[in-house]
Design a protein around this motif. Structure first.
Motif, PDB file in Angstrom:
ATOM      1  N   ASP A 287       0.847  -1.194   0.000  1.00 40.30           N
ATOM      2  CA  ASP A 287       0.000   0.000   0.000  1.00 40.30           C
ATOM      3  C   ASP A 287       0.880   1.240   0.000  1.00 40.30           C
ATOM      4  N   ILE A 288       0.353   2.371  -0.506  1.00 40.68           N
ATOM      5  CA  ILE A 288       1.231   3.503  -0.825  1.00 40.68           C
ATOM      6  C   ILE A 288       0.801   4.834  -0.210  1.00 40.68           C
ATOM      7  N   ASP A 289      -0.338   4.900   0.476  1.00 38.58           N
ATOM      8  CA  ASP A 289      -0.850   6.199   0.922  1.00 38.58           C
ATOM      9  C   ASP A 289      -0.359   6.563   2.315  1.00 38.58           C
ATOM     10  N   GLY A 290      -0.264   7.888   2.535  1.00 41.50           N
ATOM     11  CA  GLY A 290       0.057   8.432   3.846  1.00 41.50           C
ATOM     12  C   GLY A 290      -1.201   8.838   4.595  1.00 41.50           C
ATOM     13  N   LEU A 291      -0.995   9.433   5.760  1.00 42.42           N
ATOM     14  CA  LEU A 291      -2.093   9.812   6.653  1.00 42.42           C
ATOM     15  C   LEU A 291      -2.121  11.327   6.869  1.00 42.42           C
ATOM     16  N   PRO A 292      -3.293  11.893   7.197  1.00 39.40           N
ATOM     17  CA  PRO A 292      -3.385  13.331   7.497  1.00 39.40           C
ATOM     18  C   PRO A 292      -2.881  13.631   8.906  1.00 39.40           C
ATOM     19  N   ILE A 293      -1.565  13.470   9.102  1.00 35.31           N
ATOM     20  CA  ILE A 293      -0.914  13.652  10.396  1.00 35.31           C
ATOM     21  C   ILE A 293       0.307  14.552  10.199  1.00 35.31           C
ATOM     22  N   GLN A 294       0.520  15.468  11.126  1.00 35.74           N
ATOM     23  CA  GLN A 294       1.736  16.275  11.119  1.00 35.74           C
ATOM     24  C   GLN A 294       2.835  15.493  11.828  1.00 35.74           C
ATOM     25  N   GLU A 295       3.886  15.128  11.106  1.00 31.49           N
ATOM     26  CA  GLU A 295       4.935  14.289  11.681  1.00 31.49           C
ATOM     27  C   GLU A 295       5.685  15.029  12.792  1.00 31.49           C
ATOM     28  N   ASN A 296       5.947  14.304  13.880  1.00 25.22           N
ATOM     29  CA  ASN A 296       6.684  14.852  15.024  1.00 25.22           C
ATOM     30  C   ASN A 296       7.778  13.864  15.420  1.00 25.22           C
ATOM     31  N   THR A 297       8.765  13.719  14.536  1.00 20.45           N
ATOM     32  CA  THR A 297       9.911  12.856  14.812  1.00 20.45           C
ATOM     33  C   THR A 297      11.198  13.643  14.558  1.00 20.45           C
ATOM     34  N   ASP A 298      12.311  13.033  14.914  1.00 25.62           N
ATOM     35  CA  ASP A 298      13.620  13.653  14.693  1.00 25.62           C
ATOM     36  C   ASP A 298      14.334  13.049  13.486  1.00 25.62           C
ATOM     37  N   LEU A 299      13.618  12.341  12.637  1.00 29.75           N
ATOM     38  CA  LEU A 299      14.248  11.707  11.481  1.00 29.75           C
ATOM     39  C   LEU A 299      14.822  12.755  10.532  1.00 29.75           C
ATOM     40  N   ASP A 300      15.979  12.470   9.984  1.00 24.88           N
ATOM     41  CA  ASP A 300      16.571  13.373   8.989  1.00 24.88           C
ATOM     42  C   ASP A 300      15.716  13.440   7.735  1.00 24.88           C
ATOM     43  N   PHE A 301      14.918  12.396   7.512  1.00 22.07           N
ATOM     44  CA  PHE A 301      14.091  12.320   6.312  1.00 22.07           C
ATOM     45  C   PHE A 301      12.602  12.416   6.665  1.00 22.07           C
ATOM     46  N   LYS A 302      12.279  13.198   7.687  1.00 23.91           N
ATOM     47  CA  LYS A 302      10.878  13.356   8.089  1.00 23.91           C
ATOM     48  C   LYS A 302      10.079  14.001   6.956  1.00 23.91           C
ATOM     49  N   SER A 303       8.784  13.920   7.060  1.00 21.35           N
ATOM     50  CA  SER A 303       7.902  14.386   5.988  1.00 21.35           C
ATOM     51  C   SER A 303       8.149  15.843   5.629  1.00 21.35           C
ATOM     52  N   ALA A 304       8.254  16.084   4.325  1.00 22.14           N
ATOM     53  CA  ALA A 304       8.372  17.453   3.807  1.00 22.14           C
ATOM     54  C   ALA A 304       7.019  17.997   3.366  1.00 22.14           C
ATOM     55  N   ASN A 305       5.985  17.174   3.453  1.00 21.97           N
ATOM     56  CA  ASN A 305       4.641  17.581   3.045  1.00 21.97           C
ATOM     57  C   ASN A 305       3.829  17.917   4.284  1.00 21.97           C
ATOM     58  N   ASP A 306       3.499  19.183   4.443  1.00 25.40           N
ATOM     59  CA  ASP A 306       2.839  19.668   5.652  1.00 25.40           C
ATOM     60  C   ASP A 306       1.508  18.947   5.875  1.00 25.40           C
ATOM     61  N   GLY A 307       1.345  18.398   7.075  1.00 26.87           N
ATOM     62  CA  GLY A 307       0.082  17.765   7.449  1.00 26.87           C
ATOM     63  C   GLY A 307      -0.126  16.378   6.885  1.00 26.87           C
ATOM     64  N   VAL A 308       0.900  15.800   6.279  1.00 23.47           N
ATOM     65  CA  VAL A 308       0.797  14.434   5.753  1.00 23.47           C
ATOM     66  C   VAL A 308       2.026  13.657   6.220  1.00 23.47           C
ATOM     67  N   MET A 309       1.803  12.391   6.620  1.00 25.35           N
ATOM     68  CA  MET A 309       2.892  11.587   7.171  1.00 25.35           C
ATOM     69  C   MET A 309       2.678  10.117   6.833  1.00 25.35           C
ATOM     70  N   HIS A 310       3.762   9.407   6.608  1.00 25.92           N
ATOM     71  CA  HIS A 310       3.689   7.949   6.531  1.00 25.92           C
ATOM     72  C   HIS A 310       3.686   7.399   7.956  1.00 25.92           C
ATOM     73  N   GLY A 311       2.608   7.682   8.665  1.00 26.07           N
ATOM     74  CA  GLY A 311       2.486   7.305  10.059  1.00 26.07           C
ATOM     75  C   GLY A 311       2.057   5.873  10.273  1.00 26.07           C
ATOM     76  N   CYS A 312       1.911   5.119   9.178  1.00 25.67           N
ATOM     77  CA  CYS A 312       1.602   3.695   9.301  1.00 25.67           C
ATOM     78  C   CYS A 312       2.685   2.849   8.630  1.00 25.67           C
ATOM     79  N   GLY A 313       3.736   3.508   8.159  1.00 23.16           N
ATOM     80  CA  GLY A 313       4.869   2.771   7.619  1.00 23.16           C
ATOM     81  C   GLY A 313       4.708   2.275   6.203  1.00 23.16           C
ATOM     82  N   HIS A 314       3.819   2.884   5.423  1.00 24.77           N
ATOM     83  CA  HIS A 314       3.648   2.431   4.048  1.00 24.77           C
ATOM     84  C   HIS A 314       4.883   2.705   3.193  1.00 24.77           C
ATOM     85  N   ASP A 315       5.718   3.637   3.622  1.00 24.09           N
ATOM     86  CA  ASP A 315       6.995   3.835   2.939  1.00 24.09           C
ATOM     87  C   ASP A 315       7.867   2.595   3.056  1.00 24.09           C
TER      88      ASP A 315
END
Length: 382
Positions: free
Chosen positions: A73-101
């Motif tokens: 599956d390929i879709d993200g979620l309407p979540i603002q990411e709050n992690t310290d990852l160097d590659f955290k989401s660059a799309n405001d208000g969208v996050m791969h918060g279920c690990g589909h990446d």
């Protein structure tokens, strides 16, 4: 005899790119284009389909045989990411918060290897990137497109932060819950708040229903079968001095056995209707049992699970009350599904959290599961 596959810096970079550029359900346009480019770069044909987002690749083996599909599956979620990852989401208000990446990366890594080892394939393999799993409707959309009409089995995975990287859970037990979405609308006679006896306001009935419905699980369902009923939204009234004429609530039921879902619906309707009648109002119930529990084909799952100790740590299934629309594919073909460990630390955050983190180290088991399960199924189905 299982395959052990090197995880390249290329695949890790792909995973980071996908995590950094999530897109919402049925809007995964850039993701689809990126995945198509990756497949073509590795010599994998991308098929023409009616899908607007998501895609299907095809790897033909050097010898005839059955056709299977591998799905991510390929879709993200309407979540603002709050992690310290160097590659955290660059799309405001969208996050791969279920690990589909991670799922997409598992499948790409497997596809790259399979395309380079077509001599190991007796048959053919579809590489299916599915949109909109988070809506619960993406799999049925893919099925309606005809993409799995010609496949004899399909393999899917979900990363699971309760397991550590290198751990895999696959077997015959239910893995993820069946899902119901319900809405209840109450219709009464509104009145002035100073004259409640002149109307039949719905709020007292609503409160009684919410309390009563909790007894469906505690006093009707078997304690040996997990069942959840959650009221998640309540509405009614607009101003302080009017008893409203309309009110309602919505929520979800989660179950692992179909008979439990049917029990919940039967008792739910009985309780809502009887309480409404007792308060002199009417009620409409919209009960959408839209997703079955996720259960693998038993024969294929046993065959796949038998190979796992050759390349990963086979773990028992700890079922999740989350839903997974991969279960829809069971209506079209034979499914095999696995949990792939993605974190496992004591303080990890779960799916759909803005602090969810899946580790790159999960890629090894994810890629190897897809490859080895695919080769096993082609052999079993031949």
């Amino acid at each position: 005899m299982s395959e052990h596959i090197e995880i390249t810096p290329e695949l890790i970079a792909i995973r980071h790119y996908l995590h950094e550029h999530p897109e919402r359900s049925f809007k995964e346009t850039s993701t689809t284009a990126y995945l198509a480019d990756q497949l073509r770069t590795h010599g994998i044909e991308v098929l023409d389909t009616p899908l607007q987002t998501g895609l299907v690749g095809l790897i033909e083996g050097t010898r005839p045989g059955p056709r299977i599909a591998l799905r991510a599956d390929i879709d993200g979620l309407p979540i603002q990411e709050n992690t310290d990852l160097d590659f955290k989401s660059a799309n405001d208000g969208v996050m791969h918060g279920c690990g589909h990446d991670l799922h997409m990366s598992f499948l790409l890594g497997a596809a790259f290897w399979l395309a380079d080892h077509r001599d190991r394939i007796a048959g053919s393999i579809k590489i299916l990137f599915q949109p909109a799993e988070e809506t619960g409707r993406g799999a049925s959309h893919v099925i309606a497109s005809g993409a799995v009409d010609d496949v004899d089995a399909i393999i899917g995975t979900h990363n699971n932060p309760d397991y550590a990287p290198g751990q895999i859970a696959v077997g015959v037990e239910p893995m993820m819950a069946g899902c119901v979405e319900f809405h209840v609308s109450l219709h009464a006679e509104g009145t002035h708040a100073g004259y409640p006896h002149m109307g039949t306001g719905p709020l007292e009935a609503l409160a009684s229903m919410i309390l009563s419905l909790q007894t469906i699980v505690s006093r009707n369902a078997s304690p040996f079968h997990p069942l959840v009923l959650s009221i998640t939204e309540v509405h009614g009234g607009d101003v302080w001095n009017v008893v409203p004429a309309e009110a309602g609530f919505m929520g979800t039921v989660r179950y692992f056995y179909k008979e439990d879902g049917q029990l919940a619906e039967r008792r739910f309707r009985q309780q809502v209707e009887s309480i409404a009648a007792g308060y002199g109002i009417t009620a409409d119930v919209d009960w959408d049992d839209f997703q079955d529990p996720m259960v693998s084909d038993p024969d294929l799952a046993k065959a796949v699970a038998a190979d796992v100790p050759d390349y990963a740590d086979l773990q028992p299934i700890h079922p999740s009350m989350a839903g997974e629309d991969f279960s829809e594919f069971a209506k079209a073909t034979r499914p095999v599904f696995a949990f792939i460990g993605s974190n496992g630390t004591p303080d990890h955050h779960d799916w759909h959290s803005p602090q969810f983190v899946g580790f790159d180290e999960a890629l090894q088991a994810g890629v190897e599961f897809y490859v080895n399960a695919a080769l096993r199924l082609l052999e079993e189905l031949a």
